[in-house]
Design an enzyme around this catalytic site. Structure first.
Site, PDB file in Angstrom:
ATOM      1  N   GLU A  57       3.794   1.566  -1.161  1.00  0.00           N
ATOM      2  CA  GLU A  57       4.557   1.870  -2.341  1.00  0.00           C
ATOM      3  C   GLU A  57       3.445   2.538  -3.671  1.00  0.00           C
ATOM      4  O   GLU A  57       3.697   3.425  -4.342  1.00  0.00           O
ATOM      5  CB  GLU A  57       5.060   0.759  -3.039  1.00  0.00           C
ATOM      6  CG  GLU A  57       6.266   0.460  -2.406  1.00  0.00           C
ATOM      7  CD  GLU A  57       7.270  -0.897  -2.673  1.00  0.00           C
ATOM      8  OE1 GLU A  57       8.095  -1.075  -3.239  1.00  0.00           O
ATOM      9  OE2 GLU A  57       6.336  -1.943  -2.385  1.00  0.00           O
ATOM     10  N   LEU A  72      -7.601  12.669   2.438  1.00  0.00           N
ATOM     11  CA  LEU A  72      -6.427  13.548   2.868  1.00  0.00           C
ATOM     12  C   LEU A  72      -5.281  13.492   2.106  1.00  0.00           C
ATOM     13  O   LEU A  72      -5.081  12.273   1.458  1.00  0.00           O
ATOM     14  CB  LEU A  72      -6.037  13.376   4.269  1.00  0.00           C
ATOM     15  CG  LEU A  72      -7.015  13.609   5.662  1.00  0.00           C
ATOM     16  CD1 LEU A  72      -6.562  13.138   6.874  1.00  0.00           C
ATOM     17  CD2 LEU A  72      -7.104  15.091   5.573  1.00  0.00           C
ATOM     18  N   ARG A 115     -18.044   5.073   4.182  1.00  0.00           N
ATOM     19  CA  ARG A 115     -17.515   6.153   3.287  1.00  0.00           C
ATOM     20  C   ARG A 115     -18.088   5.910   1.797  1.00  0.00           C
ATOM     21  O   ARG A 115     -18.354   6.952   1.409  1.00  0.00           O
ATOM     22  CB  ARG A 115     -16.074   6.270   3.345  1.00  0.00           C
ATOM     23  CG  ARG A 115     -15.701   7.324   2.356  1.00  0.00           C
ATOM     24  CD  ARG A 115     -14.288   7.576   2.659  1.00  0.00           C
ATOM     25  NE  ARG A 115     -13.729   8.896   1.756  1.00  0.00           N
ATOM     26  CZ  ARG A 115     -13.563   8.791   0.416  1.00  0.00           C
ATOM     27  NH1 ARG A 115     -13.570   7.418  -0.185  1.00  0.00           N
ATOM     28  NH2 ARG A 115     -13.179   9.691  -0.131  1.00  0.00           N
ATOM     29  N   GLU A 134     -14.013   6.245  12.678  1.00  0.00           N
ATOM     30  CA  GLU A 134     -13.446   4.907  12.182  1.00  0.00           C
ATOM     31  C   GLU A 134     -13.777   3.666  12.880  1.00  0.00           C
ATOM     32  O   GLU A 134     -13.565   3.742  14.157  1.00  0.00           O
ATOM     33  CB  GLU A 134     -11.817   5.327  12.052  1.00  0.00           C
ATOM     34  CG  GLU A 134     -11.144   4.450  11.232  1.00  0.00           C
ATOM     35  CD  GLU A 134     -10.457   5.344   9.993  1.00  0.00           C
ATOM     36  OE1 GLU A 134     -11.391   6.456   9.698  1.00  0.00           O
ATOM     37  OE2 GLU A 134      -9.706   5.003   9.252  1.00  0.00           O
ATOM     38  N   ASP A 176       0.981  -1.209   0.113  1.00  0.00           N
ATOM     39  CA  ASP A 176       0.008  -0.046   0.044  1.00  0.00           C
ATOM     40  C   ASP A 176       0.847   1.218   0.149  1.00  0.00           C
ATOM     41  O   ASP A 176       0.636   2.216  -0.467  1.00  0.00           O
ATOM     42  CB  ASP A 176      -0.910  -0.010   1.437  1.00  0.00           C
ATOM     43  CG  ASP A 176      -1.973  -0.951   1.117  1.00  0.00           C
ATOM     44  OD1 ASP A 176      -1.892  -1.766   0.076  1.00  0.00           O
ATOM     45  OD2 ASP A 176      -2.743  -1.109   2.100  1.00  0.00           O
ATOM     46  N   LYS A 220      -3.548   8.521  12.682  1.00  0.00           N
ATOM     47  CA  LYS A 220      -4.289   8.144  11.543  1.00  0.00           C
ATOM     48  C   LYS A 220      -4.456   6.536  11.429  1.00  0.00           C
ATOM     49  O   LYS A 220      -3.755   5.838  11.527  1.00  0.00           O
ATOM     50  CB  LYS A 220      -3.152   8.476  10.380  1.00  0.00           C
ATOM     51  CG  LYS A 220      -4.110   8.250   9.094  1.00  0.00           C
ATOM     52  CD  LYS A 220      -3.313   8.709   7.769  1.00  0.00           C
ATOM     53  CE  LYS A 220      -3.950   8.429   6.381  1.00  0.00           C
ATOM     54  NZ  LYS A 220      -4.571   6.982   6.287  1.00  0.00           N
ATOM     55  N   GLU A 257      -3.837  14.090  15.569  1.00  0.00           N
ATOM     56  CA  GLU A 257      -4.642  12.793  15.807  1.00  0.00           C
ATOM     57  C   GLU A 257      -3.929  11.451  15.141  1.00  0.00           C
ATOM     58  O   GLU A 257      -3.251  11.672  13.973  1.00  0.00           O
ATOM     59  CB  GLU A 257      -5.917  13.160  15.202  1.00  0.00           C
ATOM     60  CG  GLU A 257      -6.638  14.170  15.870  1.00  0.00           C
ATOM     61  CD  GLU A 257      -8.303  14.334  14.889  1.00  0.00           C
ATOM     62  OE1 GLU A 257      -8.689  13.371  14.479  1.00  0.00           O
ATOM     63  OE2 GLU A 257      -8.714  15.441  15.296  1.00  0.00           O
ATOM     64  N   CYS A 263      32.469 -28.974  14.811  1.00  0.00           N
ATOM     65  CA  CYS A 263      32.662 -28.046  13.731  1.00  0.00           C
ATOM     66  C   CYS A 263      33.180 -26.737  13.887  1.00  0.00           C
ATOM     67  O   CYS A 263      32.991 -26.145  14.898  1.00  0.00           O
ATOM     68  CB  CYS A 263      31.272 -27.757  13.212  1.00  0.00           C
ATOM     69  SG  CYS A 263      30.678 -26.442  11.909  1.00  0.00           S
TER      70      CYS A 263
HETATM   71 ZN   LIG Z   1      29.450 -27.810  10.673  1.00  0.00          ZN
END
Ligand SMILES: [Zn+2]
Length: 763
Positions: free
Chosen positions: A35, A83, A137, A178, A33, A116, A114, A438
């Site tokens: 982007e 907005l 809306r 909202e 959203d 958003k 406020e 190891c």
């Molecule tokens: Zn290893």
């Protein structure tokens, strides 16, 4: 130049149309959203500066709409505006400057800030105090009538004012707000989904929207939606000049009984707001609800009205969008790292991308199980998320962006560092390098052992450790305490001073408190909190080794006794009842599954008999005598199992660690080198010295200054720095300073360490 701009506008229009189609028609967006917002914003700005570029088909010319055919339509009394966005400080400043140019010279603006909300806009009408209509809306002018559903939301008053002493209800009041889920409630909804074996919801906003648009309001009523109200869209019968400030209007709405965002704040200038932005951003994750930014509103609503509307946006308010926490990028590869336990952790290598305010080029993939679940492939376009200080992680692939060249990711078959086979222990999610020696594991283990917070050996950074391993000077933690200066001095970059410092800090590390030593060992689950718990109950490493040895022996004896039971079982257990398979699992792991439930229980045999009944019935066996070996196991492990704060799995880890042959050898080697492995003698507490003030001077025969201070304080006394008439005693050691002299002058008694000990012992 003009051509370039026209080309760019066309390009943006095309891109936006494509993404709108993917999002709305295919339901499969390939960008976030945020982007999308960026592209949209760029086009909007271009069009504002060059109105001749506005094409009739520009996405900016169409307000968003969420209208659905399932609901009757409601015309809003005034347009429900959207907005404009600002993304940074400069954007906010530019917005204010534009506004000031439109207003009479000398106008000063103050603001209300406020949150958003990331929710669903709602318009609610009250007539003479009664809720008569609620609508979405929609397209900003006409919305869906969702009155029945909104009435189920408990934070929406059905009648205003809610309290008798509230302001009188106007003839007509239309408010805007909202609808959303609090984060906690959304999580609860998902837990219900899981309990019902239904898929989890991913997006709180979409789920809120779907819930609000249920055709059956009884379903809506079962969901914990909430609503925040933040403005008046229309009214008849309010004395408006009392309400010409946004800040006062919020207060008015609050008094009416609406839920108002608590976090809203008044600021006298825009600079005050800008100063607060970082604080707001860091608060974001701790809020009860999701927000994707802040709304800055001109407080003076008359000025806001005077500023008017541009396109669909009022000039008197602007949305400040936080840097996106999500971004899409390409997964170019996966690297595997090996930790000190041998665990192999995959890390996503990314095309660098800007997210959450920084550029990232790798992200966590957790484990290979997760990769499979997400179906992430090399070459995928993926969504990554970075919020707060959390390490960025991969949310998932954008499957719609695949072209078929993507390659699935498999766990490595061989350790990338040692070439040893990789194993996945039964029941484990993770993969491990199978070789305890190891070199990468050893390196990670050593790195952890010497780190600050562990043994804290200064001058032993990763580079030094690597060199020492390469030179075969150390193979395990114990070797550190056998290092000699001579061979080190021959190494490159090991100057005399450096070697001397290193030798000194190693020497100091031999004397760490027992809890610190235990937390340094890298036992799974044993950090400083658990280590402290252990030291409360065991005063030496030897005591832990001893309990581990006994527990393993008792466990082996139990297994032997249980073997005959297990042998009598059918080979394939899949047809057996759950209670049987559960019992089999208990017999196989008695330390975790059985012992904890019988600590401090008298009648183990009776209780065990009852527990294993389904199993005994299945194999037709008489009660086998496994109660006695289990009793032994419980007795032996009880000192660990009884410790509040240690779960059974942790207890098993601890026992396994101290029972391990290699670990015991390393411990023994450290012991030989003089590493302290017992707890400090506990200082007995009393109030024998209450009201007495001590001053210390000189070197005491056995106690350090800190220990002497702790001893005095533990027995109720006080220690101060200088001798005065108020001093009760001066504790004098070898080569005392001027304090002893001062004591003589003031006639204050001096005592030795032995006398102090005697004083305490005498009570
Ligand atoms: Zn290893």
């Amino acid at each position: 130049m003009a051509d370039d701009l026209a080309r760019r506008a066309a390009e943006l229009r095309d891109q936006l149309h494509f993404h709108i189609y993917r999002y709305n028609v295919l339901g499969d967006p390939i960008i976030t959203d945020a982007e999308y917002d960026r592209l949209y914003h760029e086009l909007r700005q271009l069009e504002e500066e060059h109105p001749e570029l506005i094409a009739v088909d520009s996405p900016t010319q169409r307000a968003g709409s969420d209208l659905s055919e399932d609901f009757p339509k409601v015309r809003h009394p005034a347009p429900v505006l959207s907005l404009a966005n600002a993304f940074d400080e400069a954007g906010l400043r530019a917005w204010e400057e534009r506004n000031l140019r439109l207003l009479p010279a000398g106008t000063e603006l103050d603001y209300v800030l406020e949150p958003k909300f990331d929710g669903l806009t709602i318009v609610i009408t009250y007539e003479n105090g009664l809720l008569t209509k609620a609508a979405t809306r929609g397209n900003g002018e006409i919305g869906d009538d969702v009155t029945a559903n909104v009435k189920t939301i408990r934070t929406v008053p059905l009648r205003i004012p809610v309290r008798a002493d509230g302001p009188p209800a106007p003839e007509r009041l239309v408010v805007r707000g909202e609808v959303l889920f609090h984060k906690e409630d959304f999580e609860a909804v998902n837990r219900q989904q899981e309990a019902a074996e239904l898929p989890r919801y991913v997006n709180a906003r979409n789920t809120a929207s779907g819930t609000l648009k249920q055709k059956d309001s009884r379903i809506t009523a079962t969901r914990p939606l909430t609503a925040y109200i933040y403005s008046v869209l229309d009214s008849v019968g309010i004395v408006l000049d009392k309400l010409d400030k946004q800040w006062d209007m919020l207060e008015y709405l609050r008094e009416m009984g609406f839920q108002i965002p608590q976090e809203s704040q008044y600021y006298p200038t825009l600079s005050d707001i800008i100063q607060q932005l970082p604080a707001w951003e860091s608060r974001r994750d701790s809020l009860a609800y999701e927000i994707d930014g802040l709304v800055v509103k001109v407080n003076d609503m008359r000025l806001a009205i005077e500023l008017g509307v541009v396109g669909k946006d009022p000039r008197g308010a602007i949305a400040f969008k936080f840097p996106s926490q999500e971004a899409t990028t390409k997964l170019i590869g996966v690297t595997a790292s090996v930790g000190r336990t041998g665990k192999i952790t995959p890390t996503a290598q990314l095309e660098p991308v800007f997210v959450g305010g920084v550029t990232v080029s790798n992200a966590s993939l957790h484990n290979y199980d997760q990769i499979e679940k997400l179906d992430v492939r090399v070459g995928d376009t993926i969504i990554i998320k970075r919020s707060g200080d959390v390490i960025p992680y991969v949310v998932g692939p954008v499957t719609g962006a695949r072209d078929g060249t993507e390659e699935p990711i498999r766990p490595p078959e061989l350790c990338p560092f040692s070439g040893d086979p990789v194993i996945q222990p039964p029941g484990a999610v993770d993969y491990y390098c199978s070789n305890p020696l190891c070199p990468e594991r050893v390196f990670r283990q050593l790195e952890f052992f010497v780190s600050r917070g562990a043994m804290d050996i200064e001058g032993m950074g990763p580079e030094t450790i690597k060199t020492l391993i390469d030179q075969q000077l150390i193979h395990d933690e114990a070797d550190i305490f056998y290092l000699q200066a001579e061979p080190l001095l021959e190494l490159e970059r090991f100057a005399e001073k450096k070697v001397q410092n290193l030798m000194e800090s190693i020497e100091r590390a031999k004397d760490r408190p027992l809890s610190q030593f235990l937390a340094s060992l890298g036992i799974d689950g044993v950090g400083s909190t658990v280590a402290t718990l252990l030291v409360d109950h065991f005063d030496s490493v030897d005591a832990l080794i001893e309990i581990a040895r006994q527990a393993k022996a008792a466990e082996a004896a139990f297994r032997q006794a249980a073997a005959s039971l297990l042998q009598a079982l059918p080979e394939d257990l899949s047809d057996e009842a759950d209670s049987v398979t559960r019992n089999v699992a208990r017999l196989r792991d008695p330390l975790v599954e059985l012992a904890p439930r019988y600590v401090d229980v008298q009648d183990i045999d009776v209780r065990l008999q009852r527990l294993l009944k389904p199993l005994y019935e299945t194999i037709g066996a008489e009660a086998d005598d496994i109660a006695t070996p289990l009793k032994n196991l419980v007795d032996v492990a009880a000192p660990l199992l009884r410790i509040d704060g240690l779960g059974p799995v942790l207890v098993e880890n601890i026992i396994n660690w101290f029972a391990d042959e290699h670990n015991r050898q390393v411990i023994h080697k450290m012991q030989q080198a003089g590493v302290k492995m017992h707890a400090e003698q506990k200082v007995a507490a009393s109030n024998v010295l209450e009201g007495q003030t001590f001053v210390l001077t000189g070197t005491l025969p056995t106690l350090t200054r800190d220990e002497a201070t702790a001893l005095i304080e533990a027995n109720g006394g006080k220690v101060t720095g200088s001798v005065s008439k108020k001093t009760s005693y001066v504790l004098v050691g070898d080569s005392p300073g001027s304090k002893a002299e001062k004591a003589r002058q003031l006639n204050i008694p001096t005592i030795s360490e032995a006398e102090l000990q005697a004083m305490i012992a005498a009570g």
